[in-house]
Design an enzyme around this catalytic site. Structure first.
Site, PDB file in Angstrom:
ATOM      1  N   SER A 189      -6.085  -1.715  -1.606  1.00 11.23           N
ATOM      2  CA  SER A 189      -5.491  -1.069  -2.777  1.00 11.23           C
ATOM      3  C   SER A 189      -5.689  -1.972  -3.980  1.00 11.23           C
ATOM      4  O   SER A 189      -5.780  -3.205  -3.839  1.00 11.23           O
ATOM      5  CB  SER A 189      -3.997  -0.848  -2.548  1.00 11.23           C
ATOM      6  OG  SER A 189      -3.346  -0.442  -3.744  1.00 11.23           O
ATOM      7  N   TYR A 204       4.485  -3.049   0.557  1.00  5.62           N
ATOM      8  CA  TYR A 204       3.186  -2.372   0.548  1.00  5.62           C
ATOM      9  C   TYR A 204       2.166  -3.229  -0.195  1.00  5.62           C
ATOM     10  O   TYR A 204       1.049  -3.455   0.292  1.00  5.62           O
ATOM     11  CB  TYR A 204       3.295  -1.003  -0.113  1.00  5.62           C
ATOM     12  CG  TYR A 204       1.958  -0.323  -0.291  1.00  5.62           C
ATOM     13  CD1 TYR A 204       1.387   0.415   0.734  1.00  5.62           C
ATOM     14  CD2 TYR A 204       1.245  -0.433  -1.488  1.00  5.62           C
ATOM     15  CE1 TYR A 204       0.151   1.026   0.582  1.00  5.62           C
ATOM     16  CE2 TYR A 204       0.012   0.174  -1.651  1.00  5.62           C
ATOM     17  CZ  TYR A 204      -0.531   0.897  -0.610  1.00  5.62           C
ATOM     18  OH  TYR A 204      -1.758   1.488  -0.765  1.00  5.62           O
TER      19      TYR A 204
END
Length: 252
Positions: A139, A152
């Site tokens: 990400s 996350y």
């Protein structure tokens, strides 16, 4: 990586990025297996396409990963590409009292231990193939964290680092290692995310990602133009500004 003639496993293939990558790679003439927890969503991905197979897997369970890997190499001996895409993203409150660690524990199990375990289970088989590929989907938040989703963000930073190590260890072998680092994409990774106008439309992300594979087949990282704001922030001396921008916009 050759774009056709592979046998590809994609985890988290029941929706979003995993679903669309599966359909794109299948359309290019690859055998594709999508894996995840929910059979119905996997079957929706496959849509009756010959050569697009479904397998259930608890991506965060070590014992189930071992079971899955053994059955997979038996049923698909030509398997030569692993795409570790499955992940969860859940908001957390670091100021909660008491802190509930359930989200952090589930995130680590799914986003870090899951791909590490799957890769370890399948790597002996992949190394025995004439040519193989391991991909990790990280990400942009691996490079500039979002404070609303701290575990996350940390999990994706960990997988970026781990992917670099894996690539170095496998240098000179038949296994290439590629990292895909998406920006914010319009999927339902988090509730309502598919409606956020500032995020990249899923179809645009997939189109650019697949074009990158075609144009830059030997690239270590597959990056869309939109994610480079985060990916290159520290190298370009913009980290503090990027951190402030994304957390003022999305960190609440």
């Amino acid at each position: 990586m050759n774009m056709s003639g592979n046998t590809i496993l994609i985890t988290g293939g029941g929706s979003g990025i995993g679903r669309e990558l599966a359909r794109e790679f299948h359309a290019l003439g690859n055998t594709v297996i999508v894996a995840g927890r929910t059979l119905k969503s996997l079957e929706e991905t496959a849509g009756g396409r010959p050569g697009l197979h479904v397998r259930t897997l608890d991506v965060g369970d070590g014992a189930d990963i071992a079971r899955f890997a053994a059955a997979l190499v038996r049923d698909f001996p030509a398997l030569n590409v692993l795409i570790n895409n499955a992940g969860i993203m859940v908001r957390e409150d670091l100021l909660a009292d008491p802190v509930d660690f359930a989200i952090a524990e589930a995130t680590v199990a799914t986003n870090i231990l899951g791909p590490i375990r799957r890769t370890a289970a399948l790597l002996p088989h992949l190394r025995a193939q004439p040519a193989a590929t391991v991909m990790t989907v990280t990400s942009g938040l691996a490079f500039v964290p979002l404070t609303a989703t701290p575990t996350y963000s940390a999990s994706k930073a960990a997988m970026h680092s781990w992917t670099q190590s894996l690539r170095y260890v496998l240098r000179g072998t038949n296994v290439e290692v590629i990292e895909i680092a998406p920006p914010g994409v319009q999927t339902e990774l988090t509730p309502g995310q598919s409606k956020v106008d500032a995020y990249m439309p899923l179809k645009d992300f997939i189109a650019e990602t697949m074009a990158n594979f075609q144009a830059l087949p030997a690239s270590k990282e597959n990056l869309t133009g939109q994610v480079k704001f985060l990916r290159n922030a520290e190298a370009e001396g913009r980290f503090d500004a990027a951190f402030t921008i994304i957390n003022e916009a999305y960190g609440h």
